[in-house]
Motif scaffolding. Structure first.
Motif, PDB file in Angstrom:
ATOM      1  N   VAL A  87      10.382   9.646   5.327  1.00 17.16           N
ATOM      2  CA  VAL A  87      10.847   9.231   3.775  1.00 17.16           C
ATOM      3  C   VAL A  87      12.493   9.518   2.822  1.00 17.16           C
ATOM      4  O   VAL A  87      12.359  10.490   2.634  1.00 17.16           O
ATOM      5  CB  VAL A  87       9.144  10.559   2.895  1.00 17.16           C
ATOM      6  CG1 VAL A  87       9.367  10.015   1.265  1.00 17.16           C
ATOM      7  CG2 VAL A  87       8.566   9.776   3.595  1.00 17.16           C
ATOM      8  N   THR A  88      12.508   9.091   2.019  1.00 14.54           N
ATOM      9  CA  THR A  88      14.200   8.395   1.609  1.00 14.54           C
ATOM     10  C   THR A  88      13.719   8.662   0.295  1.00 14.54           C
ATOM     11  O   THR A  88      15.329   9.167   0.010  1.00 14.54           O
ATOM     12  CB  THR A  88      14.703   7.394   2.356  1.00 14.54           C
ATOM     13  OG1 THR A  88      13.708   6.155   1.895  1.00 14.54           O
ATOM     14  CG2 THR A  88      15.316   7.210   3.781  1.00 14.54           C
ATOM     15  N   ALA A  89      12.432   8.155  -0.416  1.00 11.44           N
ATOM     16  CA  ALA A  89      11.608   8.239  -1.708  1.00 11.44           C
ATOM     17  C   ALA A  89      10.686   8.242  -2.198  1.00 11.44           C
ATOM     18  O   ALA A  89      10.211   7.526  -1.161  1.00 11.44           O
ATOM     19  CB  ALA A  89      12.391   7.000  -2.714  1.00 11.44           C
ATOM     20  N   MET A  90      10.327   9.146  -2.636  1.00 12.99           N
ATOM     21  CA  MET A  90       9.271   9.319  -3.484  1.00 12.99           C
ATOM     22  C   MET A  90       9.272   9.143  -5.617  1.00 12.99           C
ATOM     23  O   MET A  90       9.754   9.501  -6.169  1.00 12.99           O
ATOM     24  CB  MET A  90       8.493  10.542  -3.226  1.00 12.99           C
ATOM     25  CG  MET A  90       8.387  10.964  -2.168  1.00 12.99           C
ATOM     26  SD  MET A  90       6.895  12.008  -1.259  1.00 12.99           S
ATOM     27  CE  MET A  90       8.544  13.437  -2.258  1.00 12.99           C
ATOM     28  N   ARG A 136       0.704  -1.094  -0.131  1.00  9.64           N
ATOM     29  CA  ARG A 136      -0.354   0.161  -0.111  1.00  9.64           C
ATOM     30  C   ARG A 136       0.718   1.682  -0.060  1.00  9.64           C
ATOM     31  O   ARG A 136       0.529   2.149  -0.516  1.00  9.64           O
ATOM     32  CB  ARG A 136      -1.179  -0.150   0.523  1.00  9.64           C
ATOM     33  CG  ARG A 136      -2.046  -1.283   1.321  1.00  9.64           C
ATOM     34  CD  ARG A 136      -2.537  -1.124   2.148  1.00  9.64           C
ATOM     35  NE  ARG A 136      -1.523  -1.606   3.191  1.00  9.64           N
ATOM     36  CZ  ARG A 136      -2.464  -2.079   4.604  1.00  9.64           C
ATOM     37  NH1 ARG A 136      -3.970  -1.430   5.072  1.00  9.64           N
ATOM     38  NH2 ARG A 136      -1.559  -2.176   5.128  1.00  9.64           N
ATOM     39  N   LEU A 137       2.228   0.997   0.258  1.00 12.95           N
ATOM     40  CA  LEU A 137       2.884   2.145   0.132  1.00 12.95           C
ATOM     41  C   LEU A 137       4.029   2.296  -0.415  1.00 12.95           C
ATOM     42  O   LEU A 137       4.240   3.405  -1.165  1.00 12.95           O
ATOM     43  CB  LEU A 137       3.874   2.149   1.427  1.00 12.95           C
ATOM     44  CG  LEU A 137       3.381   2.687   3.340  1.00 12.95           C
ATOM     45  CD1 LEU A 137       4.271   2.862   3.682  1.00 12.95           C
ATOM     46  CD2 LEU A 137       2.153   4.476   2.669  1.00 12.95           C
ATOM     47  N   VAL A 138       4.127   1.191  -0.858  1.00 14.63           N
ATOM     48  CA  VAL A 138       5.548   0.938  -2.378  1.00 14.63           C
ATOM     49  C   VAL A 138       4.761   1.456  -3.175  1.00 14.63           C
ATOM     50  O   VAL A 138       4.776   2.163  -4.453  1.00 14.63           O
ATOM     51  CB  VAL A 138       6.156  -0.465  -1.947  1.00 14.63           C
ATOM     52  CG1 VAL A 138       6.835  -0.685  -3.261  1.00 14.63           C
ATOM     53  CG2 VAL A 138       6.579  -1.305  -0.655  1.00 14.63           C
ATOM     54  N   ALA A 139       3.802   1.250  -3.409  1.00 11.71           N
ATOM     55  CA  ALA A 139       2.526   0.551  -4.969  1.00 11.71           C
ATOM     56  C   ALA A 139       2.939   2.611  -5.496  1.00 11.71           C
ATOM     57  O   ALA A 139       2.255   2.837  -6.702  1.00 11.71           O
ATOM     58  CB  ALA A 139       1.470  -0.261  -4.955  1.00 11.71           C
ATOM     59  N   ASN A 140       1.725   2.617  -4.527  1.00  7.16           N
ATOM     60  CA  ASN A 140       1.493   4.718  -4.709  1.00  7.16           C
ATOM     61  C   ASN A 140       2.852   4.856  -4.340  1.00  7.16           C
ATOM     62  O   ASN A 140       3.222   6.992  -4.362  1.00  7.16           O
ATOM     63  CB  ASN A 140       0.553   4.730  -3.186  1.00  7.16           C
ATOM     64  CG  ASN A 140      -0.869   4.716  -3.187  1.00  7.16           C
ATOM     65  OD1 ASN A 140      -1.265   4.817  -4.398  1.00  7.16           O
ATOM     66  ND2 ASN A 140      -1.238   3.900  -2.270  1.00  7.16           N
ATOM     67  N   GLY A 141       4.116   4.915  -5.174  1.00  2.00           N
ATOM     68  CA  GLY A 141       5.809   5.448  -5.065  1.00  2.00           C
ATOM     69  C   GLY A 141       6.068   5.887  -3.131  1.00  2.00           C
ATOM     70  O   GLY A 141       7.086   6.832  -3.308  1.00  2.00           O
ATOM     71  N   PHE A 142       5.630   5.378  -1.987  1.00  2.00           N
ATOM     72  CA  PHE A 142       7.047   5.914  -0.848  1.00  2.00           C
ATOM     73  C   PHE A 142       7.870   4.631  -0.372  1.00  2.00           C
ATOM     74  O   PHE A 142       7.166   3.181  -0.367  1.00  2.00           O
ATOM     75  CB  PHE A 142       5.864   5.860   0.157  1.00  2.00           C
ATOM     76  CG  PHE A 142       4.526   7.575  -0.106  1.00  2.00           C
ATOM     77  CD1 PHE A 142       5.261   8.969  -0.213  1.00  2.00           C
ATOM     78  CD2 PHE A 142       3.378   7.627  -0.681  1.00  2.00           C
ATOM     79  CE1 PHE A 142       4.478   9.723  -0.271  1.00  2.00           C
ATOM     80  CE2 PHE A 142       2.398   7.818  -0.990  1.00  2.00           C
ATOM     81  CZ  PHE A 142       3.155   9.679  -0.617  1.00  2.00           C
ATOM     82  N   LYS A 143       8.986   5.402  -0.151  1.00  6.35           N
ATOM     83  CA  LYS A 143       9.657   4.571   0.091  1.00  6.35           C
ATOM     84  C   LYS A 143      10.134   5.417   2.105  1.00  6.35           C
ATOM     85  O   LYS A 143      10.740   6.146   1.762  1.00  6.35           O
ATOM     86  CB  LYS A 143      10.365   4.406  -0.195  1.00  6.35           C
ATOM     87  CG  LYS A 143      12.446   3.962   0.195  1.00  6.35           C
ATOM     88  CD  LYS A 143      13.102   3.116  -0.782  1.00  6.35           C
ATOM     89  CE  LYS A 143      14.309   2.196  -0.018  1.00  6.35           C
ATOM     90  NZ  LYS A 143      15.613   2.068  -0.959  1.00  6.35           N
ATOM     91  N   VAL A 144       9.371   4.146   3.169  1.00  2.70           N
ATOM     92  CA  VAL A 144       9.780   4.558   4.552  1.00  2.70           C
ATOM     93  C   VAL A 144      10.610   4.036   4.841  1.00  2.70           C
ATOM     94  O   VAL A 144      10.869   2.751   5.268  1.00  2.70           O
ATOM     95  CB  VAL A 144       8.357   5.520   4.692  1.00  2.70           C
ATOM     96  CG1 VAL A 144       8.412   5.710   6.150  1.00  2.70           C
ATOM     97  CG2 VAL A 144       7.357   5.779   4.042  1.00  2.70           C
TER      98      VAL A 144
END
Length: 897
Positions: free
Chosen positions: A788-791, A765-773
């Motif tokens: 958040v290290t990558a978006m 749910r986080l990775v598919a929406n473009g968030f790397k936490v």
């Protein structure tokens, strides 16, 4: 990778220098293509000066090769200089990455199929690895070039102006377009400052690639061409402008849409470009076409051993070993397409010496010489004369067996020549070919042949004196010189009038039909010369003219009906005093109109001599045609028939009962299509399908169905690619909306922790929406650290608010799937992607494709609302099938005349 031997390095060394952003992009794209990539993304920041990133899905770089991947003269393409004779890759020197490292900061992230995770390598100025760390990217290679020309301030200053930067960006786009055309199976995307400037999806062939790159308006005027030559082996393929098409739609003022490829390599070849421009512009009489570049694609395929690509550092120029043969093949293709143009410049070897041929004294003679030469090398151009023997050989050149699919030949020129000259041309071609191909001999037969050829040549030659006298071309039947075209006059009705009476009447009667004369009746010239007068305005019209401006000023968005109603209400409510003012204005208008009318009637009609003095000289007809004009103008036009003849019609047999039975049988048959839907036929004009749903005929738009299916699939499965942030974003309770949101985030699925205890969230749910936490745990909840290290950089303005929207769906809506957790910005982005992918589908879908679409609609959409992204329904109801005779009669009653 292996290091090249010193002697090979000396032969290949080009002192590769990176001078612009397009050089960087070109070298990295060619490395990706050599690695077998089918998808390449090019991302630029600040026109590429701050960052250039090229990402592909190729084979990747093996771990054993990474220490020398950017060291000069280390390459996996060739091992020695002799391998260039079998070269099948774009690169071969091993200098690209090393040259880029010398002028920028370079980081390479790569992963092969055997590797478990990808690794990011940071390189120094010499191309050696400084550091490395694991990365999250998939298979392939990503090269990031930062701070280009950081140690060369003078070179960086060249890009200080916005105009220069935009030109460089345009060059990068043109480069990608060239590779997109020659590689149809390649997916390309160009992004600048996180905005997609240009992209091209994977297509089937070069025509589809041209359509996706240049657009349908450009491809509509292009036709495919093919030319093959066996000895030496040369294959020409491409798409050229249609002969006679409008040059404004098939050419441009710069060469950015003229694509030339040699062995799939985009090149710049001045001589080939000159040939293309000459033959294209020769078909237009306008001089403006000579300064334009045709929109075309030319693909030249030759053996690798007959081309040298090691000429320039950027490899955009090549040296063809059989250059003259290649130019001859290109010209043969152009001649077969556009026809022979005598004014087009030819290659040097095609100008025959005066010893072999007499100098042509006329265009016809030059054309016959051209036919004699082309009959040896190009079989695709048909000839009307007798065919030559295959044993003959051409002058100083081997005979080649050529074929060309474009067959627009020069026969129409020969067809315009009289029959006797045409036969002379055929005989002349045979004699000239024998003169050229047979060796010199002193035998009597040879002398007789020479005499015959000389007599034939003298017979074909046309002197300038005969041409000027009009005796050059003769009638083959009577032998008299050809006369100019004569205007044929209609036969006279009255033949009994003697010639003397005619001459007397014609001399005494004044010619009334001359163009410079005035007729008594009203003519178009009177209507043009006279000025029109407006009718006098009424009080209501004057009030409406003034009130309309006030209504529009008060209510700019009012419609025409609203304005008319408002003016009508204002006129009703107008005071009596104001009405009198408008009546006085109308009275003045009427008086002014009457004065102008009296003045015009007092002047009377203008004298014809006034206008004939100004305009008559320009329209005056020649005296020689005056008698013919008298007869033509004297004929009265036929009156139109009151009852026109009925239009031809033909009754067609049609049985409504048989049609009803067939439709009922079709609806009763068992079908695998969902909900009893059966295809009837396709509407070619609308790309829609008529289907049968029970007893109803409906119209199906398959593209709306595909759009909805693509959007659903993207919502469920698409994973947005992320880009690392230079400055990670810290997450706190305040930024997320409260402690409960932080707890919901920390309870999501995580990866295995690293050595320092930090862990990345792997929840889809986080990775598919473009968030790397990233979560760094602490002793207490207050000491833990979230960032958040990558978006995802493909969605504009994606931020922490969208992460809060995901957590809201998880916390309050109990969302467990990716589809339920999509933020609004991501949803809108995926909608745009679905529309873009749907538009790339072929226009004409086959019956099997539509059946499959209907089946997937039932399986994936089910009983949901069958509408596309824009809310338009998939199916439109047309009519119901009549069952009883009464329904048939009721249906056909409106059609009765």
């Amino acid at each position: 990778m292996k290091q090249l031997p010193p002697d090979t390095v000396r032969l290949l060394s080009s002192s590769q220098v990176i001078t612009s952003v397009v050089n960087v992009v070109k070298e990295l794209i060619e490395n990706s293509l050599d690695a077998g990539a089918s998808s390449i993304d090019v991302k630029l920041e600040n026109f590429g000066l701050d960052r250039v990133e090229v990402r592909d899905n190729g084979q990747g770089i093996k771990a054993v090769d990474t220490p020398v991947m950017a060291v000069r003269h280390f390459t996996s393409k060739i091992c020695r200089h002799e391998d260039l004779e079998h070269l099948e890759t774009y690169g071969f020197r091993g200098e690209a990455l090393g040259s880029i490292c010398a002028v920028a900061e370079v980081a390479v992230t790569t992963k092969t199929e055997e590797d478990e995770i990808s690794t990011q390598y940071t390189l120094d100025l010499t191309g050696k690895i400084v550091s490395q760390k694991p990365s999250h990217l998939g298979q392939g290679t990503t090269v990031s070039v930062m701070k280009l020309f950081k140690n060369l301030p003078v070179r960086r200053q060249c890009f200080s102006s916005t105009k220069k930067c935009k030109e460089e960006l345009k060059k990068v786009q043109d480069l990608l377009m060239a590779y997109a055309i020659i590689k149809p199976e390649l997916r390309l995307m160009l992004v600048h400052n996180k905005v997609v400037l240009w992209q091209k999806a994977k297509v089937a062939d070069n025509r589809s690639a041209l359509l996706a790159t240049l657009g349908p308006s450009a491809i509509a005027n292009l036709i495919p061409c093919h030319h093959h030559q066996e000895q030496p082996e040369i294959l020409l393929e491409g798409f050229f402008p249609k002969p006679g098409a409008d040059y404004s739609s098939t050419s441009t003022s710069n060469p950015d849409k003229t694509f030339i490829f040699v062995n799939n390599r985009p090149v710049q070849h001045k001589e080939i470009m000159k040939l293309l421009r000459q033959h294209y512009a020769a078909q237009y009489a306008d001089d403006q076409a000579r300064n334009r570049y045709p929109t075309l694609m030319l693909k030249i395929s030759v053996p690798p051993s007959s081309v040298d690509v090691n000429l320039t550092p950027d490899k955009t120029q090549v040296l063809l070993h059989n250059k003259e043969t290649a130019l001859t093949a290109v010209e043969a293709l152009l001649v077969s397409l556009y026809g022979f143009r005598p004014n087009a410049d030819l290659p040097a070897d095609k100008h025959l010496s005066s010893e072999s041929f007499p100098s042509p004294s006329s265009p016809l003679q030059a054309y016959s010489e051209r036919n004699a030469e082309n009959s040896h090398s190009n079989d695709s151009v048909p000839r009307d004369g007798p065919k030559q023997s295959s044993a003959d050989t051409s002058l100083d050149r081997q005979a080649s067996n050529c074929s060309s699919s474009s067959s627009i030949a020069d026969d129409w020129i020969v067809n315009q020549i009289p029959a006797d000259l045409e036969s002379n041309f055929s005989l002349y071609n045979d004699e000239m070919s024998q003169t050229v191909t047979k060796p010199a001999s002193k035998s009597p037969e040879r002398l007789v042949d020479n005499k015959m050829s000389a007599a034939t040549i003298s017979k074909v030659q046309i002197s300038a004196e005969d041409w000027s006298r009009g005796t050059a071309l003769t009638d083959p039947v009577s032998g008299e010189p050809l006369q100019p075209v004569i205007i044929h006059r209609p036969t006279k009705q009255n033949h009994s009038v003697p010639d003397e009476a005619k001459s007397e009447s014609s001399s005494s009667k004044k010619t009334l039909n001359a163009i410079t004369e005035k007729r008594a009746a009203l003519t178009a010239y009177d209507m043009i010369s006279n000025r029109t007068m407006r009718a006098p305005l009424s009080p209501v019209a004057i009030f409406e003219k003034e009130a309309r401006a006030e209504v529009l000023r008060e209510k700019p968005t009012a419609s025409l009906q609203d304005i008319s109603v408002a003016i009508h209400e204002r006129w009703k409510n107008l005071r009596e005093e104001d009405r009198k003012k408008y009546e006085e204005k109308a009275k003045k208008h009427l008086e002014h109109h009457e004065q102008r009318t009296k003045l015009a009637s007092a002047e009377g009609p203008r004298e014809p001599g006034v206008r004939s003095h100004m305009q008559g000289q320009k329209r005056k007809a020649p005296l020689s045609n005056q008698q013919l004009l008298d007869e033509l103008f004297a004929a009265q036009p036929q009156k139109k028939m009151k009852n026109p003849a009925p239009k031809p019609s033909q009754p067609l047999p049609c049985s409504v009962a048989a049609l009803r039975l067939q439709l009922q049988r079709l609806s009763s048959q068992s079908s695998a299509a969902p909900q009893g839907l059966r295809l009837v036929n396709r509407l070619a004009s609308q790309s829609a399908w008529v289907i049968l749903c029970g007893q109803r005929l409906m119209l199906l738009n398959p593209f709306r169905v595909e759009e909805a299916l693509l959007f659903k699939r993207l919502l469920e499965n698409n994973i947005l690619p992320t880009a690392s942030l230079q400055n990670p974003i810290q997450l706190t309770d305040g930024s997320l909306g409260g402690a409960e949101y932080t707890e919901a985030l920390c309870s999501m699925e995580k990866q295995s922790p690293e050595l320092n205890g930090a862990a990345f969230f792997s929840d889809p749910r986080l990775v598919a929406n473009g968030f790397k936490v990233k979560l760094t745990p602490g002793v207490t909840s207050a000491e833990r650290h979230l960032e958040v290290t990558a978006m995802a950089d493909c969605v504009p303005f994606l931020g922490v608010e969208d992460l809060r929207e995901i957590l809201t769906a998880v916390l309050h809506k109990k969302a467990r799937t990716v589809r339920e957790c999509r933020p609004l910005k991501v949803t809108n982005y995926l909608q745009g992607e679905a529309v873009r992918l749907a538009r790339q589908l072929p226009t004409n879908l086959s019956r099997e494709d539509v059946k499959e679409t209907l089946l997937r609609m039932e399986q994936q959409l089910g009983g949901a609302n069958h509408t596309c992204i824009h809310g338009r329904p998939f199916l439109q109801h047309l009519t119901d099938i009549p069952i009883t005779e009464q329904e048939v009669k009721a249906l056909l009653r409106p059609l009765e005349l």
